[in-house]
Design an enzyme around this catalytic site. Structure first.
Site, PDB file in Angstrom:
ATOM      1  N   LYS A  27       0.778  -1.414  -0.144  1.00 47.33           N
ATOM      2  CA  LYS A  27      -0.127  -0.167  -0.224  1.00 47.33           C
ATOM      3  C   LYS A  27       0.982   1.479  -0.560  1.00 47.33           C
ATOM      4  CE  LYS A  27      -3.514   2.223   2.679  1.00 47.33           C
ATOM      5  NZ  LYS A  27      -4.724   1.218   3.997  1.00 47.33           N
ATOM      6  N   SER A  58      -9.222   1.799   3.180  1.00 45.86           N
ATOM      7  CA  SER A  58      -8.613   1.962   2.387  1.00 45.86           C
ATOM      8  C   SER A  58      -7.718   1.391   1.386  1.00 45.86           C
ATOM      9  CB  SER A  58      -7.705   3.459   2.781  1.00 45.86           C
ATOM     10  OG  SER A  58      -7.263   2.894   3.661  1.00 45.86           O
ATOM     11  N   SER A  64      -9.789  -0.593   7.249  1.00 37.24           N
ATOM     12  CA  SER A  64      -9.147  -0.111   5.949  1.00 37.24           C
ATOM     13  C   SER A  64      -8.290  -1.243   5.450  1.00 37.24           C
ATOM     14  CB  SER A  64      -8.126   0.611   6.236  1.00 37.24           C
ATOM     15  OG  SER A  64      -9.444   1.888   5.572  1.00 37.24           O
TER      16      SER A  64
END
Lengths: 532, 112
Positions: free
Chosen positions: A96, A172, A196
């Site tokens: 990420k 996310s 997330s």
């Protein structure tokens, strides 16, 4: 025939050790898969999406193909020399883009960091690489992790759900879960501040674990809510998640909030059976409370039952676990869970506002191109041009609720509510208490993946996507989302296990038992649209 | 009834946050802020038992498992040029910014 990109990390590690393949072959297979399904990477200022764009995954912001090839070749050299290159040798993973990795763009999916190249590497990434894992690149997310759909990324096209390409991957860590679900990589490193990791894992039909706060170092993670942020593994099954967590977990002198607690042998632990384990169901996780549908700004809420398919998936999982010898404990009260989102709206925004003050265009990152005469004007112009709407909203909210005259009413109160949420878990898990559960079994999300554009823009409704995951962040306890079925639209349903502090091994173990027991279930044969 | 932010308070917040917003952004952000304030109005109604402590972290940090203090010794960083190279503007070993605004605080002796 099973292609290399379809294999689990565990299988690839075995194949490599048996010399059935090489690290470079594994990396090339992953890169070829990315080439085939990912499409253009996210970028600043991308125009309208073409039809071809709408049929791709777009998990990546930065592909580091050459770096990956070099690492893979290094692993192959070590293997040829008879050295042990580590437990994750040659296993590809994505990161990420909220983690710093030395020498790579580390953008937080924000224009304000679009030109930032990290001068150091985050501890979880460094540990994965020193275990031999090969980073393929940095994947997309909501800007600064602020969202549950990836639509707020400044780098477009934002990722699409491999199961149905008109749906969001969740967020996310949506680029992470999309990359794993699309079989671009068997593993991805995500972060979970309110859900997330778990929410996008549920939306994309993969396994995602939020470890106990302090289990995995936050060093090198671009901070959002510093008391809530947890890096964690995303994989296609629990054994791979265990393998990945093993490499990352443990104290780090560079993060004083990491805990000096022994790291168990997760791979060994997950193979134990679950006979006699107590697994709780809570009525408070089978309903959701949304702000009143008429949009009246009066703080009124309405309770809704969960979609029947989601509740049914959880109850069916409970039956599977019961058949494996677990004891199912009904009606565990978690009454303060419903306050998770209001408390989160306050605590996370205060922490976010504080963390975002450092982005000012002075030492790194974006600076306005306009010639400003005064430093303060430069700050304002830079931050206005560099931040998207969601970071601005979080800064303003955080400053408002922490202002001296409101702090007592909002911030202090939210921290007390957090204590109440924590007590619910302590009571449920207390080995001498009434319920004595080893884990709670709940749904992960109130819905399956929603359509791109359906929720984005409504910051309140978007936040409620995290209603069933955020209480664990307040309490610091670990949680895992597992694939638990497919709904009538062909979308994955996620089920969640929550446990006491540092009980990751137990959660993975229950998950592994569940996976093995449902390996032949019809829903496990369903394929994502990207493979259809 | 939930609190609502009037325009004046909103503008003050924007100033404190070191942002500058155009009208479209300001309108969206103020509307969303008010919606968020409405959704946290529930906090006021939650019965909180007397003496409930505030938790800054979910989990405890007993000394037995919190990080051990390290010795207070400075360590040189191996690539200061790499750090400086990230800066939008430098001169020699300095970061360059425009003039720093300052306000003279009126005190004794300042009266004309």
């Amino acid at each position: 025939m099973t292609h290399l990109h379809q294999r689990s990390a565990y299988e690839l590690a075995q194949m490599l050790r048996n010399k059935e393949t090489s690290a470079l072959e594994i990396t090339e297979a992953a890169l070829a898969r990315i080439e085939a399904v990912d499409g253009v990477p996210g970028q600043i200022g991308y125009g309208d999406l073409s039809e071809a764009d709408q049929n791709k995954v777009h998990a990546f912001i930065t592909l580091t193909a050459e770096r990956a090839r070099q690492q893979a070749q290094q692993i192959d050299k070590q293997l040829a020399a008879g050295e042990d290159p580590g437990p994750l040798a040659g296993i590809p993973f994505t990161v990420k883009d909220i983690f710093c990795v030395k020498g790579t763009p580390s953008t937080a999916a924000s224009k304000i960091l679009a030109n930032f190249t990290a001068p150091y590497t985050a501890t979880p990434v460094a540990r994965l690489e020193s275990a031999g894992a090969v980073m393929l690149g940095k994947v997309n997310l909501d800007e600064f992790t602020y969202g549950s759909s990836n639509e707020s990324s400044a780098f477009q096209p934002s990722p699409r759900n491999p199961w149905k390409l008109d749906r969001v991957p969740g967020g996310s860590s949506g680029g992470s879960t999309a990359s794993v679900a699309a079989q671009e990589a068997p593993l991805s490193l995500g972060t979970d501040t309110a859900g997330s990791i778990r929410q996008p894992a549920a939306f994309c039909g993969v396994v995602g674990m939020k470890p106990t706060y302090g289990r995995v170092s936050r060093y090198g993670l671009i901070a959002f809510g510093s008391s809530l942020d947890c890096p964690g593994p995303i994989a296609r099954d629990t054994r791979d998640a265990a393998l990945m967590l093993q490499a990352m977990a443990g104290a780090d002198p560079r993060d004083s909030t990491t805990a000096r607690v022994d790291v168990p042998d997760y791979l060994a632990e997950i193979e134990k059976d679950i006979k006699g384990m107590r697994i709780g169901l809570s009525p408070d996780y089978f309903r959701i409370s949304f702000p009143a549908a008429d949009g009246a700004a009066d703080g009124s809420y309405q309770d809704q039952a969960l979609p029947a398919e989601i509740e049914a998936a959880v109850r069916k999982a409970a039956e599977v676990l019961r058949a494996l010898g677990a004891e199912i404990v009904e009606d565990v009260p978690m009454p303060n869970s419903r306050y998770g989102i209001p408390a989160y709206f306050v605590i996370s925004r205060v922490e976010a506002a504080s963390n975002l003050h450092r982005f000012d265009g002075v030492k790194y990152g974006y600076r306005t191109g306009d010639k400003m005469m005064d430093l303060r004007d430069q700050y304002k112009r830079t931050r206005n041009e560099g931040f998207g709407l969601q970071p601005k909203l979080r800064i303003l909210m955080g400053m408002y609720v922490s202002a001296a005259q409101y702090s007592e009413q909002y911030y202090q109160r939210a921290l007390q509510v957090r204590t109440l949420i924590r007590r619910d878990y302590e009571a449920a898990f207390d080995p001498h208490g009434k319920y004595r559960v080893d884990a709670l079994l709940t749904p992960t999300t109130p819905t399956t993946a929603f359509k791109i554009g359906d929720v984005y823009g409504d910051s309140v409704l978007m936040q409620y996507a995290d209603q069933l995951t955020v209480p664990a962040n307040h309490a610091g306890v670990p949680g895992i989302s597992l694939p638990g079925g497919i709904d009538q639209d062909g979308l994955p349903i996620g089920i969640q296990l929550l446990g006491p502090d540092f009980s990751e091994a137990n959660l993975l173990r229950i998950g592994r038992s569940y996976e093995l027991a449902t390996a032949d279930a019809a829903w496990r044969k369903a394929l994502p649209e990207i493979d259809g | 009834m939930a609190e609502t932010l009037d325009r004046e308070t909103f503008d003050h917040l924007v100033e404190l946050a070191a942002l500058e917003l155009d009208e479209i952004q300001a309108e969206y952000l103020r509307r969303e802020l008010n919606a968020q304030l409405a959704s946290i109005a529930e906090l006021a109604a939650i019965p909180i038992p007397e003496g409930t402590e505030a938790s800054l972290h979910g989990i405890d940090y007993p000394l037995s498992r919190s990080a051990q203090p390290r010795s207070d010794e400075w360590q040189p960083y191996d690539d200061p040029d790499g750090i400086l190279a990230q800066a939008p503007q430098t001169e020699g070993r300095y970061f360059v910014v425009p003039d720093i605004p300052h306000t003279r605080i009126q005190g004794k002796g300042d009266e004309q």
